[in-house]
Design a protein around this motif. Structure first.
Motif, PDB file in Angstrom:
ATOM      1  N   GLU A  76      29.244 -20.906 -10.253  1.00 35.40           N
ATOM      2  CA  GLU A  76      29.178 -21.689  -9.011  1.00 35.40           C
ATOM      3  C   GLU A  76      30.483 -21.502  -8.260  1.00 35.40           C
ATOM      4  O   GLU A  76      31.564 -21.778  -8.794  1.00 35.40           O
ATOM      5  CB  GLU A  76      28.977 -23.176  -9.331  1.00 35.40           C
ATOM      6  CG  GLU A  76      29.005 -24.059  -8.093  1.00 35.40           C
ATOM      7  CD  GLU A  76      28.810 -25.541  -8.411  1.00 35.40           C
ATOM      8  OE1 GLU A  76      28.435 -25.867  -9.559  1.00 35.40           O
ATOM      9  OE2 GLU A  76      29.068 -26.365  -7.516  1.00 35.40           O
ATOM     10  N   ALA A 130      32.398 -23.272  -6.227  1.00 38.04           N
ATOM     11  CA  ALA A 130      32.356 -24.698  -5.900  1.00 38.04           C
ATOM     12  C   ALA A 130      33.067 -25.023  -4.591  1.00 38.04           C
ATOM     13  O   ALA A 130      32.953 -26.144  -4.086  1.00 38.04           O
ATOM     14  CB  ALA A 130      32.940 -25.519  -7.053  1.00 38.04           C
ATOM     15  N   ARG A 141      32.812 -22.911 -12.854  1.00 38.79           N
ATOM     16  CA  ARG A 141      32.898 -23.472 -11.498  1.00 38.79           C
ATOM     17  C   ARG A 141      34.197 -22.982 -10.871  1.00 38.79           C
ATOM     18  O   ARG A 141      35.288 -23.425 -11.241  1.00 38.79           O
ATOM     19  CB  ARG A 141      32.853 -24.999 -11.511  1.00 38.79           C
ATOM     20  CG  ARG A 141      31.513 -25.542 -11.982  1.00 38.79           C
ATOM     21  CD  ARG A 141      31.418 -27.052 -11.797  1.00 38.79           C
ATOM     22  NE  ARG A 141      31.197 -27.405 -10.399  1.00 38.79           N
ATOM     23  CZ  ARG A 141      31.875 -28.335  -9.753  1.00 38.79           C
ATOM     24  NH1 ARG A 141      32.844 -29.003 -10.357  1.00 38.79           N
ATOM     25  NH2 ARG A 141      31.586 -28.593  -8.499  1.00 38.79           N
TER      26      ARG A 141
END
Ligand code: 5GP
Length: 192
Positions: free
Chosen positions: A157, A159, A179
Protein backbone atom coordinates in the motif's frame (compact mmCIF):
# COMPACT_ATOMS: atom_id res chain seq x y z
CA UNK A 1 1.80 -4.37 11.39
CA UNK A 2 4.14 -4.67 8.44
CA UNK A 3 5.36 -8.00 7.10
CA UNK A 4 9.12 -7.65 7.47
CA UNK A 5 9.98 -10.26 4.84
CA UNK A 6 8.30 -8.15 2.15
CA UNK A 7 9.50 -4.81 3.55
CA UNK A 8 13.13 -6.00 3.56
CA UNK A 9 12.80 -7.24 0.00
CA UNK A 10 11.35 -3.92 -1.16
CA UNK A 11 14.27 -2.08 0.50
CA UNK A 12 16.76 -4.38 -1.19
CA UNK A 13 15.27 -4.90 -4.66
CA UNK A 14 12.59 -2.25 -5.17
CA UNK A 15 13.31 0.94 -7.13
CA UNK A 16 11.48 4.24 -6.96
CA UNK A 17 10.55 6.01 -10.21
CA UNK A 18 9.69 9.67 -9.91
CA UNK A 19 7.50 10.48 -6.92
CA UNK A 20 4.89 7.75 -7.00
CA UNK A 21 5.89 4.58 -8.86
CA UNK A 22 7.57 1.74 -7.02
CA UNK A 23 9.06 -0.90 -9.28
CA UNK A 24 9.11 -4.38 -7.81
CA UNK A 25 9.50 -6.34 -11.01
CA UNK A 26 12.59 -8.19 -9.74
CA UNK A 27 10.45 -10.26 -7.39
CA UNK A 28 6.71 -9.45 -7.48
CA UNK A 29 5.22 -8.70 -10.87
CA UNK A 30 7.56 -9.58 -13.71
CA UNK A 31 10.21 -11.91 -12.42
CA UNK A 32 8.47 -13.65 -9.55
CA UNK A 33 10.00 -15.01 -6.35
CA UNK A 34 7.56 -17.84 -5.71
CA UNK A 35 8.98 -18.55 -2.25
CA UNK A 36 8.25 -14.96 -1.21
CA UNK A 37 4.78 -15.14 -2.77
CA UNK A 38 4.08 -18.36 -0.92
CA UNK A 39 4.95 -16.57 2.35
CA UNK A 40 2.68 -13.67 1.37
CA UNK A 41 -0.17 -16.13 0.73
CA UNK A 42 0.37 -17.70 4.17
CA UNK A 43 0.45 -14.25 5.83
CA UNK A 44 -2.91 -13.33 4.25
CA UNK A 45 -4.23 -16.62 5.60
CA UNK A 46 -2.97 -15.81 9.12
CA UNK A 47 -4.73 -12.44 8.99
CA UNK A 48 -8.04 -13.57 7.45
CA UNK A 49 -8.32 -17.22 8.53
CA UNK A 50 -11.33 -16.62 10.80
CA UNK A 51 -13.73 -14.89 8.40
CA UNK A 52 -14.90 -17.86 6.32
CA UNK A 53 -13.29 -16.95 3.00
CA UNK A 54 -14.77 -19.00 0.11
CA UNK A 55 -13.06 -17.26 -2.81
CA UNK A 56 -10.07 -15.08 -3.66
CA UNK A 57 -10.66 -12.35 -6.26
CA UNK A 58 -7.99 -10.32 -8.02
CA UNK A 59 -7.47 -8.39 -11.26
CA UNK A 60 -5.25 -9.37 -14.18
CA UNK A 61 -2.37 -9.37 -14.75
CA UNK A 62 -0.12 -8.62 -11.82
CA UNK A 63 -2.52 -9.69 -9.07
CA UNK A 64 -2.81 -13.23 -10.37
CA UNK A 65 0.38 -14.74 -8.99
CA UNK A 66 -0.15 -13.45 -5.44
CA UNK A 67 -3.82 -14.43 -5.54
CA UNK A 68 -2.90 -18.01 -6.53
CA UNK A 69 -0.73 -18.40 -3.45
CA UNK A 70 -3.43 -16.87 -1.26
CA UNK A 71 -6.00 -19.26 -2.71
CA UNK A 72 -3.69 -22.19 -2.05
CA UNK A 73 -3.22 -21.09 1.57
CA UNK A 74 -7.00 -20.83 2.11
CA UNK A 75 -7.86 -23.93 0.06
CA UNK A 76 -10.40 -22.00 -2.04
CA UNK A 77 -10.64 -21.08 -5.75
CA UNK A 78 -9.00 -17.98 -7.20
CA UNK A 79 -10.93 -15.87 -9.71
CA UNK A 80 -9.42 -12.96 -11.61
CA UNK A 81 -11.32 -10.09 -13.18
CA UNK A 82 -10.41 -9.63 -16.81
CA UNK A 83 -9.75 -6.32 -18.47
CA UNK A 84 -12.40 -6.29 -21.16
CA UNK A 85 -11.15 -5.78 -24.68
CA UNK A 86 -14.40 -5.93 -26.65
CA UNK A 87 -17.09 -3.25 -26.90
CA UNK A 88 -20.03 -5.53 -26.22
CA UNK A 89 -20.26 -6.87 -22.74
CA UNK A 90 -22.32 -10.03 -22.58
CA UNK A 91 -25.15 -10.19 -20.05
CA UNK A 92 -23.59 -13.11 -18.25
CA UNK A 93 -20.83 -10.88 -16.83
CA UNK A 94 -20.56 -8.52 -13.88
CA UNK A 95 -18.76 -5.35 -14.98
CA UNK A 96 -17.16 -2.27 -13.43
CA UNK A 97 -15.07 0.64 -14.67
CA UNK A 98 -11.52 1.18 -13.42
CA UNK A 99 -9.13 4.04 -14.07
CA UNK A 100 -5.65 2.61 -14.41
CA UNK A 101 -3.09 4.11 -12.03
CA UNK A 102 -0.13 3.27 -14.23
CA UNK A 103 -1.66 4.27 -17.62
CA UNK A 104 -4.42 6.74 -16.73
CA UNK A 105 -6.93 5.03 -19.07
CA UNK A 106 -10.40 3.89 -18.05
CA UNK A 107 -11.26 0.28 -18.84
CA UNK A 108 -13.98 -2.22 -17.99
CA UNK A 109 -13.27 -5.21 -15.80
CA UNK A 110 -15.47 -8.27 -16.05
CA UNK A 111 -16.15 -11.49 -14.17
CA UNK A 112 -18.47 -14.26 -15.27
CA UNK A 113 -21.61 -14.57 -13.17
CA UNK A 114 -20.72 -18.27 -12.84
CA UNK A 115 -17.76 -17.50 -10.60
CA UNK A 116 -19.14 -15.04 -8.04
CA UNK A 117 -22.17 -16.34 -6.18
CA UNK A 118 -24.43 -14.66 -3.60
CA UNK A 119 -23.21 -17.03 -0.87
CA UNK A 120 -19.52 -16.22 -1.50
CA UNK A 121 -17.35 -14.56 1.14
CA UNK A 122 -14.69 -12.92 -0.96
CA UNK A 123 -11.17 -11.87 -0.02
CA UNK A 124 -9.86 -9.44 -2.62
CA UNK A 125 -6.10 -9.62 -3.20
CA UNK A 126 -3.87 -7.29 -5.20
CA UNK A 127 -0.21 -6.35 -5.53
CA UNK A 128 -0.61 -2.57 -5.02
CA UNK A 129 -3.07 -0.13 -3.50
CA UNK A 130 -2.66 3.49 -4.62
CA UNK A 131 -5.76 5.58 -5.34
CA UNK A 132 -7.99 2.58 -4.83
CA UNK A 133 -9.64 2.45 -8.26
CA UNK A 134 -8.76 -1.20 -8.86
CA UNK A 135 -10.06 -2.15 -5.42
CA UNK A 136 -13.25 -0.10 -5.90
CA UNK A 137 -13.92 -1.96 -9.16
CA UNK A 138 -13.38 -5.36 -7.57
CA UNK A 139 -15.62 -4.48 -4.61
CA UNK A 140 -18.32 -3.39 -7.09
CA UNK A 141 -18.16 -6.76 -8.88
CA UNK A 142 -18.58 -8.67 -5.61
CA UNK A 143 -21.54 -6.53 -4.57
CA UNK A 144 -23.23 -6.93 -7.97
CA UNK A 145 -23.14 -10.66 -7.30
CA UNK A 146 -24.81 -10.13 -3.92
CA UNK A 147 -21.72 -11.66 -2.32
CA UNK A 148 -19.81 -10.32 0.70
CA UNK A 149 -16.40 -8.62 0.71
CA UNK A 150 -14.78 -9.96 3.88
CA UNK A 151 -11.63 -7.95 3.31
CA UNK A 152 -8.82 -6.92 1.03
CA UNK A 153 -5.28 -8.28 1.30
CA UNK A 154 -2.78 -5.99 -0.37
CA UNK A 155 0.95 -6.65 -0.77
CA UNK A 156 2.09 -3.02 -1.00
CA UNK A 157 0.00 0.00 0.00
CA UNK A 158 1.40 3.38 -0.95
CA UNK A 159 -0.16 4.93 2.12
CA UNK A 160 0.68 8.48 1.03
CA UNK A 161 -1.93 7.99 -1.68
CA UNK A 162 -5.60 8.13 -0.65
CA UNK A 163 -7.08 4.73 -1.58
CA UNK A 164 -6.40 2.79 1.62
CA UNK A 165 -7.76 5.38 4.05
CA UNK A 166 -10.81 6.05 1.89
CA UNK A 167 -11.77 2.38 1.51
CA UNK A 168 -11.18 1.62 5.21
CA UNK A 169 -13.38 4.60 6.09
CA UNK A 170 -16.07 3.08 3.88
CA UNK A 171 -16.03 0.00 6.14
CA UNK A 172 -13.88 -2.51 4.27
CA UNK A 173 -11.18 -4.31 6.23
CA UNK A 174 -7.96 -3.61 4.30
CA UNK A 175 -4.76 -5.36 5.42
CA UNK A 176 -1.56 -4.29 3.69
CA UNK A 177 1.65 -6.24 4.28
CA UNK A 178 3.92 -3.28 3.51
CA UNK A 179 2.62 0.27 4.03
CA UNK A 180 4.86 2.80 2.33
CA UNK A 181 4.93 6.06 4.28
CA UNK A 182 7.16 7.94 1.85
CA UNK A 183 9.45 7.23 -1.05
CA UNK A 184 12.09 9.03 -3.02
CA UNK A 185 14.46 8.06 -5.85
CA UNK A 186 17.50 8.88 -3.72
CA UNK A 187 16.37 8.13 -0.17
CA UNK A 188 14.40 5.00 -1.09
CA UNK A 189 11.34 3.72 0.75
CA UNK A 190 10.22 4.13 4.35
CA UNK A 191 7.40 2.12 5.94
CA UNK A 192 4.90 2.73 8.72
P1 5GP B 1 -5.07 2.07 -7.73
O1 5GP B 1 -6.19 1.54 -8.58
O2 5GP B 1 -5.21 1.71 -6.27
O3 5GP B 1 -4.79 3.52 -7.96
O4 5GP B 1 -3.76 1.33 -8.24
C1 5GP B 1 -3.64 -0.06 -8.07
C2 5GP B 1 -3.20 -0.74 -9.34
O5 5GP B 1 -2.25 0.04 -10.07
C3 5GP B 1 -2.55 -2.05 -9.00
O6 5GP B 1 -3.35 -3.09 -9.54
C4 5GP B 1 -1.17 -2.01 -9.62
O7 5GP B 1 -1.09 -2.96 -10.66
C5 5GP B 1 -0.99 -0.62 -10.17
N1 5GP B 1 -0.04 0.21 -9.41
C6 5GP B 1 -0.33 1.27 -8.63
N2 5GP B 1 0.77 1.83 -8.13
C7 5GP B 1 1.80 1.09 -8.56
C8 5GP B 1 3.23 1.17 -8.36
O8 5GP B 1 3.77 2.05 -7.66
N3 5GP B 1 3.98 0.22 -8.96
C9 5GP B 1 3.45 -0.77 -9.73
N4 5GP B 1 4.29 -1.66 -10.26
N5 5GP B 1 2.10 -0.87 -9.94
C10 5GP B 1 1.29 0.05 -9.37
Amino acid sequence: MGFSLLEERIRRDGTVRGTDILKVDKFLNHQIDVTLLEEIGLEFHRRFRDVGVTKILTIEASGIAIACFAAKAFGVPMVFAKKNKTKNIAGDMYTAKVESFTHGKVYDIIVSKDFLLPEDKVLIVDDFLANGAALDGLIALVRQAGAEVVGAGIAIEKAFQPGGDRIRAAGVRVESLARVAAMDEQAGVTFY
